[in-house]
Design a protein around this motif. Structure first.
Motif, short mmCIF file in Angstrom:
data_model
loop_
_atom_site.label_atom_id
_atom_site.label_comp_id
_atom_site.label_asym_id
_atom_site.label_seq_id
_atom_site.Cartn_x
_atom_site.Cartn_y
_atom_site.Cartn_z
N GLY A 111 0.80 -1.08 -0.05
CA GLY A 111 -0.15 0.08 0.07
C GLY A 111 1.01 1.40 -0.01
N VAL A 112 0.00 2.20 -0.33
CA VAL A 112 1.03 3.55 -0.51
C VAL A 112 1.27 4.04 1.08
N GLY A 113 0.40 4.01 1.98
CA GLY A 113 0.81 4.32 3.24
C GLY A 113 1.93 4.01 3.85
N PHE A 114 2.35 2.81 3.82
CA PHE A 114 3.35 2.05 4.26
C PHE A 114 4.63 2.50 3.53
N SER A 115 4.50 2.57 2.10
CA SER A 115 5.53 3.08 1.41
C SER A 115 6.25 4.47 1.68
N ARG A 116 5.20 5.52 2.14
CA ARG A 116 5.75 6.77 2.59
C ARG A 116 6.58 6.79 3.96
N SER A 117 6.22 5.80 4.85
CA SER A 117 7.09 6.04 6.16
C SER A 117 8.09 4.70 6.06
N ASN A 118 8.26 3.93 4.95
CA ASN A 118 9.02 2.68 5.20
C ASN A 118 9.67 2.56 3.62
N PRO A 119 10.34 3.49 3.33
CA PRO A 119 11.07 3.66 1.80
C PRO A 119 12.22 2.70 1.77
N LEU A 120 12.99 2.36 2.68
CA LEU A 120 13.99 1.29 2.55
C LEU A 120 13.46 0.06 2.49
N ALA A 121 12.24 -0.26 3.42
CA ALA A 121 11.62 -1.73 3.58
C ALA A 121 11.05 -1.88 2.22
N THR A 122 10.46 -0.88 1.53
CA THR A 122 9.89 -0.90 0.08
C THR A 122 10.87 -1.46 -1.01
N TRP A 123 12.00 -0.74 -0.75
CA TRP A 123 13.11 -1.01 -1.54
C TRP A 123 13.62 -2.28 -1.65
N LEU A 124 14.02 -2.76 -0.29
CA LEU A 124 14.45 -4.20 -0.13
C LEU A 124 13.40 -5.19 -0.78
N ALA A 125 11.82 -4.80 -0.49
CA ALA A 125 11.08 -5.82 -0.89
C ALA A 125 11.22 -6.00 -2.58
N THR A 126 11.13 -4.79 -3.07
CA THR A 126 11.20 -4.63 -4.61
C THR A 126 12.32 -5.47 -5.36
N MET A 127 13.41 -5.44 -4.46
CA MET A 127 14.79 -5.98 -5.00
C MET A 127 14.53 -7.34 -4.78
N THR A 128 14.13 -8.11 -3.69
CA THR A 128 13.89 -9.62 -3.36
C THR A 128 12.96 -9.84 -4.52
N ALA A 129 11.92 -9.11 -5.00
CA ALA A 129 10.80 -9.72 -5.79
C ALA A 129 11.31 -9.50 -7.15
N SER A 130 12.43 -8.80 -7.65
CA SER A 130 12.70 -8.27 -8.86
C SER A 130 13.96 -9.50 -9.00
N ASP A 163 2.22 10.53 -9.05
CA ASP A 163 2.03 9.10 -9.33
C ASP A 163 1.73 8.92 -10.76
N LEU A 164 2.79 9.41 -11.52
CA LEU A 164 2.92 9.59 -13.08
C LEU A 164 3.11 8.20 -13.30
N VAL A 165 4.34 7.58 -12.92
CA VAL A 165 4.66 6.19 -13.60
C VAL A 165 3.85 4.89 -13.12
N TYR A 166 3.26 5.08 -11.98
CA TYR A 166 2.12 4.01 -11.55
C TYR A 166 0.91 4.21 -12.63
N SER A 167 0.41 5.28 -12.50
CA SER A 167 -0.76 5.26 -13.54
C SER A 167 -0.48 5.04 -14.74
N LEU A 168 0.71 5.34 -15.38
CA LEU A 168 0.96 4.89 -16.78
C LEU A 168 1.15 3.37 -16.89
N ALA A 169 1.87 2.70 -15.86
CA ALA A 169 2.28 1.34 -15.66
C ALA A 169 0.75 0.50 -15.59
N LYS A 170 0.01 1.18 -15.07
CA LYS A 170 -1.34 0.43 -14.53
C LYS A 170 -2.44 0.59 -15.78
N ASN A 171 -2.23 1.60 -16.61
CA ASN A 171 -2.99 1.78 -17.85
C ASN A 171 -2.95 0.40 -18.89
#
Length: 268
Positions: free
Chosen positions: A46-65, A106-114
């Motif tokens: 979710g967006v709320g978590f990413s605003r307060s935990n950028p390092l966690a979202t980055w690590l999660a994205t790297m592990t997923a990638s 949120d331009l990148v997200y909006s374009l990617a979800k189109n």
């Protein structure tokens, strides 16, 4: 699936050409892969978590990638962090992570979800998935020659690494849900990667007859991947393995005997 296979054939795409596309168009295929991984993480946290935990979202994205290589590397006797050895890919995935989570408006997200962009990205991803599954089989064959079971296992992990890594990705973000493991509740993606790996290993071992081996087999696998994925986006999602699972569970895993026991208990 048949029509998809015919479409690929009519485009003049052979198995070798499909397998070569990720290398020939590596930035495009990697960008689509990293975008879909970041979108999956954002949907999870979710967006709320990413605003307060950028390092966690980055690590999660790297592990997923880089999930497939991170899981498969230690199984193949390679360093787990070897999956992160390509600095260009790390930087590319990081830029995409920032764009999906924090781009202005949120331009990148909006374009990617189109759907105009999302559907082609998914097509690219499924072609890449087939290549990763085959690549995992070939990597395992170098370390474990003549070990078909291990080749299938590594092919499955490489094909849907993010699915198997999901409990770790969630744990990085502070959520522990072991009951959602692919081992306990296998997704359609893992099922199709498993079947594809089994067929590809059987083909390499010479167990499949000529009419259904080689290029045709690979084209059918890619077609099934595309049909299953696009149906979940453009129509109703479906699991082509449900009928087979029901039959096998009934005949081989006690379902038939359980039903007879239930009937006996009711008559008593």
């Amino acid at each position: 699936t048949y029509s998809t296979t015919m479409s690929l054939s009519s485009l003049g795409l052979s198995a070798s050409q499909l397998q070569g596309l990720p290398s020939a168009w590596s930035p495009l295929f990697d960008i689509c892969h990293f975008l879909l991984a970041a979108l999956a993480v954002r949907k999870e946290v979710g967006v709320g978590f990413s605003r307060s935990n950028p390092l966690a979202t980055w690590l999660a994205t790297m592990t997923a990638s880089f999930a497939g290589s991170m899981i498969a590397n230690p199984l193949l006797g390679k360093p787990i962090l070897g999956a992160l050895s390509n600095e260009y890919n790390i930087m590319l995935a990081s830029v995409i992570w920032w764009g999906v989570f924090y781009s202005p408006g949120d331009l990148v997200y909006s374009l990617a979800k189109n759907q105009v962009l999302y559907v082609p990205m998914c097509v690219v991803k499924e072609i890449y998935r087939a290549k990763k599954t085959l690549g995992g089989i070939n990597d395992a064959a170098k370390v474990f020659p003549d070990q078909e079971l291990l080749m299938v296992m590594i092919g499955l992990i490489k094909g849907n690494g993010s699915g198997f890594m999901k409990p770790v990705t969630r744990l990085v973000c502070g959520t522990w849900k072991p009951e959602s493991s692919e081992l306990l509740k296998m997704s359609v993606t893992s099922k199709e990667c498993l079947v594809a790996a089994i067929l590809l290993v059987a083909d390499q071992s010479g167990y499949l007859p000529t009419p259904v081996s080689g290029d045709l087999l690979y084209l059918v696998i890619v077609s099934v991947f595309l049909a299953v994925k696009l149906s979940s986006i453009l129509a109703e999602p479906f699991d082509p393995f449900t009928p087979l699972e029901g039959t096998v569970a009934t005949v081989a895993f006690g379902g038939l005997w359980d039903s007879s026991v239930d009937k006996e208990e009711k008559t008593e």
